[in-house]
Write a protein that holds these residues in place. Sequence first.
Motif, PDB file in Angstrom:
ATOM      1  N   LYS A 127       0.944  -1.155  -0.170  1.00 40.03           N
ATOM      2  CA  LYS A 127      -0.050   0.095  -0.084  1.00 40.03           C
ATOM      3  C   LYS A 127       0.828   1.209  -0.136  1.00 40.03           C
ATOM      4  O   LYS A 127       0.519   2.333  -0.683  1.00 40.03           O
ATOM      5  CB  LYS A 127      -0.914  -0.134   1.186  1.00 40.03           C
ATOM      6  CG  LYS A 127      -2.017  -1.118   1.130  1.00 40.03           C
ATOM      7  CD  LYS A 127      -3.190  -0.959   2.015  1.00 40.03           C
ATOM      8  CE  LYS A 127      -2.757  -0.971   3.590  1.00 40.03           C
ATOM      9  NZ  LYS A 127      -3.800  -0.909   4.796  1.00 40.03           N
ATOM     10  N   GLY A 144      -8.214  -0.506  -3.224  1.00 44.55           N
ATOM     11  CA  GLY A 144      -7.055   0.043  -4.213  1.00 44.55           C
ATOM     12  C   GLY A 144      -6.210  -1.183  -4.689  1.00 44.55           C
ATOM     13  O   GLY A 144      -5.059  -0.628  -5.112  1.00 44.55           O
ATOM     14  N   ARG A 260      -1.246  -2.630  -6.482  1.00 39.64           N
ATOM     15  CA  ARG A 260      -1.869  -1.800  -6.628  1.00 39.64           C
ATOM     16  C   ARG A 260      -2.580  -1.370  -7.874  1.00 39.64           C
ATOM     17  O   ARG A 260      -2.048  -1.439  -8.986  1.00 39.64           O
ATOM     18  CB  ARG A 260      -1.231  -0.271  -6.175  1.00 39.64           C
ATOM     19  CG  ARG A 260      -0.401  -0.317  -4.626  1.00 39.64           C
ATOM     20  CD  ARG A 260       0.039   0.915  -4.394  1.00 39.64           C
ATOM     21  NE  ARG A 260       1.220   0.954  -5.384  1.00 39.64           N
ATOM     22  CZ  ARG A 260       2.491   0.610  -5.717  1.00 39.64           C
ATOM     23  NH1 ARG A 260       2.701  -0.655  -4.642  1.00 39.64           N
ATOM     24  NH2 ARG A 260       3.177   0.605  -6.485  1.00 39.64           N
ATOM     25  N   LYS A 261      -3.936  -0.694  -7.716  1.00 39.28           N
ATOM     26  CA  LYS A 261      -4.801  -0.605  -9.258  1.00 39.28           C
ATOM     27  C   LYS A 261      -3.975   0.459  -9.810  1.00 39.28           C
ATOM     28  O   LYS A 261      -4.102   0.725 -10.950  1.00 39.28           O
ATOM     29  CB  LYS A 261      -6.054  -0.061  -8.712  1.00 39.28           C
ATOM     30  CG  LYS A 261      -6.926  -1.393  -8.066  1.00 39.28           C
ATOM     31  CD  LYS A 261      -8.191  -1.092  -8.175  1.00 39.28           C
ATOM     32  CE  LYS A 261      -9.181  -2.284  -7.789  1.00 39.28           C
ATOM     33  NZ  LYS A 261     -10.527  -1.778  -7.357  1.00 39.28           N
ATOM     34  N   SER A 262      -3.278   1.440  -9.107  1.00 41.67           N
ATOM     35  CA  SER A 262      -2.621   2.504  -9.807  1.00 41.67           C
ATOM     36  C   SER A 262      -1.208   2.083 -10.546  1.00 41.67           C
ATOM     37  O   SER A 262      -0.740   3.089 -11.023  1.00 41.67           O
ATOM     38  CB  SER A 262      -2.535   3.863  -8.848  1.00 41.67           C
ATOM     39  OG  SER A 262      -1.326   3.106  -7.536  1.00 41.67           O
TER      40      SER A 262
END
Length: 297
Positions: A127, A144, A260-262
Amino acid sequence: AVARERHFGRAASSCFVSQPTLSVAVRKLEEELDVTLFERRKSEVTVTAIGKRIIEQAQRILEESDLLKQIASEGIDQLADPIKLGALTTIGQYLLPKLILTTHRSQSRLRIIPEENSKLVLQNRLKKGELDVVIVSEPFSEPGIETTPLYEEPFLLVLPIGHPWSNRKHIPFSELRLESLLMLSRNHCLRDQIMSFFPTLRTKNESPSLETIRHMVASNLGISIFPKYAINTGSYADNLLTSCELIEPSPSRRVLLAWRKSFTRPGAISELASLVKQSVSEKLKDSEPNKIPVIGA
């Protein structure tokens, strides 16, 4: 080019333009900046003091522009940079050596910076962006965070050679619950997963390490439950230890890849997932029965 050649004609030739075109362009720049960049004489052109400073700055800008293009091209090539991979200790200890070997053998350009840790530590580091991707087991659900399943791994009963059950292929829980098993200590998610299948299981001599438990089983101090991937590794192999399936129920864990989706390198994620599945298939292709089903392979 004019500063280098000290001559408009030679500078124009090196730029593959006509001399009038280059002269007009330089004059227009001088007018825009409101400075004189060059002192012009019939036989030579000299750079002024302010012109020298501007040309040096322009050169730096061009170099930075090239660097931006290089960085952008590395972004397009999603395997250019190493990927920071974390794995549960009870997974990474047995999967990572084969994964690294598979990466080399397949001539993949993916480079892996590995780390082993507990699920809670991996979750926090993921994270925070300190890890790019982690290999964990279900359940693993965080806002996320994206996940994809890799493989389903059965849990097997590990026995010392010579145990009364050592020649059996299956052991039902109705018999297992009469035994006290060597088990990981209470802060391990693998223990929690095993106990979720066998909540009334009796345990003894808890240890923080699967390898310590392996030594204890080999020393004929008891029996235990291991993930399939941890079977037949280490110094004992088949000499002192054996294993059999557990039935009624048949316990297992689902191993996931999480990121992470980002995260901006989906190509690297896809390559890593493919290599992990290939590693599992290669390691266990001759391990019949109890072959691990690779998901999506």
